[in-house]
Structure formats: C-alpha cells, structure tokens
Design a protein around this motif. Structure first.
Motif, PDB file in Angstrom:
ATOM      1  N   VAL A  32      -8.193  62.990 -42.528  1.00 38.77           N
ATOM      2  CA  VAL A  32      -8.098  63.372 -41.126  1.00 38.77           C
ATOM      3  C   VAL A  32      -7.438  62.233 -40.354  1.00 38.77           C
ATOM      4  N   THR A  33      -6.376  62.549 -39.639  1.00 39.67           N
ATOM      5  CA  THR A  33      -5.710  61.579 -38.788  1.00 39.67           C
ATOM      6  C   THR A  33      -6.084  61.894 -37.343  1.00 39.67           C
ATOM      7  N   PHE A  34      -6.602  60.890 -36.654  1.00 36.91           N
ATOM      8  CA  PHE A  34      -7.017  61.050 -35.266  1.00 36.91           C
ATOM      9  C   PHE A  34      -5.882  60.645 -34.333  1.00 36.91           C
ATOM     10  N   THR A  35      -5.937  61.109 -33.099  1.00 34.22           N
ATOM     11  CA  THR A  35      -4.835  60.876 -32.166  1.00 34.22           C
ATOM     12  C   THR A  35      -4.610  59.402 -31.853  1.00 34.22           C
ATOM     13  N   PHE A  36      -5.606  58.556 -32.099  1.00 33.32           N
ATOM     14  CA  PHE A  36      -5.427  57.120 -31.847  1.00 33.32           C
ATOM     15  C   PHE A  36      -4.930  56.393 -33.090  1.00 33.32           C
ATOM     16  N   GLY A  37      -4.523  57.167 -34.140  1.00 34.92           N
ATOM     17  CA  GLY A  37      -3.864  56.600 -35.304  1.00 34.92           C
ATOM     18  C   GLY A  37      -4.741  56.332 -36.510  1.00 34.92           C
ATOM     19  N   GLU A  38      -6.042  56.326 -36.336  1.00 31.36           N
ATOM     20  CA  GLU A  38      -6.936  56.041 -37.455  1.00 31.36           C
ATOM     21  C   GLU A  38      -7.009  57.235 -38.398  1.00 31.36           C
ATOM     22  N   LYS A  39      -7.056  56.930 -39.703  1.00 34.02           N
ATOM     23  CA  LYS A  39      -7.212  57.961 -40.722  1.00 34.02           C
ATOM     24  C   LYS A  39      -8.554  57.757 -41.404  1.00 34.02           C
TER      25      LYS A  39
END
Length: 88
Positions: A32-39
């Motif tokens: 899962v990739t979050f909108t703030f760049g963290e996976k």
C-alpha cells in the motif's frame, strides 16, 4: 510529523492518511502506497476475522481491490477498509 493546537506529534495525523495506490500480492498481501509517499506491506488476512470481510476469501474478489478517494474498496465500493486501519 504533524501539529495540533501547537503540539507536535510524530507520525501522520489520522485525518491525513489516504491510500494512493495498491499492489496485490499472493496470500492476501498487498503493498500500500500512501499519499505522503510511505509504502507498507498489509496482510489482509486480519480482515477475515470480521464477518463483513469473509467475502475476501474469494481470491477473485480480493484481487479486484481498487482505490477510491484514498480508501481501498472491493465490489464497487460495497466493502472498504479505513486507510488508518491499513496504516497501523
């Protein structure tokens, strides 16, 4: 890091957590990739303990997950999981 009422907290504010994209893997796992760049790696088998998510045991249903408005959905939005839950 985020600030609420002048206090700085580590991590992300739960109201800011949104899913940008997902990559389905084997064994009910997904990246899962979050909108703030963290996976993050998410093991969706934990969802099966809740009756509403039993339908995800069907591989065809699980593999047809998508992202809509920052949330992971299945069955055209009939089923979804909160991004905060996936993040934690």
């Amino acid at each position: 890091m985020y600030t609420v009422n002048g206090i700085v907290y580590a991590g992300q504010s739960s109201s800011d957590i949104k899913v940008q994209s997902i990559k389905i893997l084997d064994d009910m796992m997904m990246i899962v990739t979050f909108t703030f760049g963290e996976k993050r790696l998410f093991d969706a088998t934990i969802l099966l303990s809740m009756p509403a998510f039993k339908v995800l045991e069907n591989t065809d249903v699980f593999q047809n997950a998508s992202v809509e408005y920052g949330v992971i959905i299945w069955n055209n939005g009939e089923l979804d999981v909160a991004p905060e839950y996936v993040y934690k």
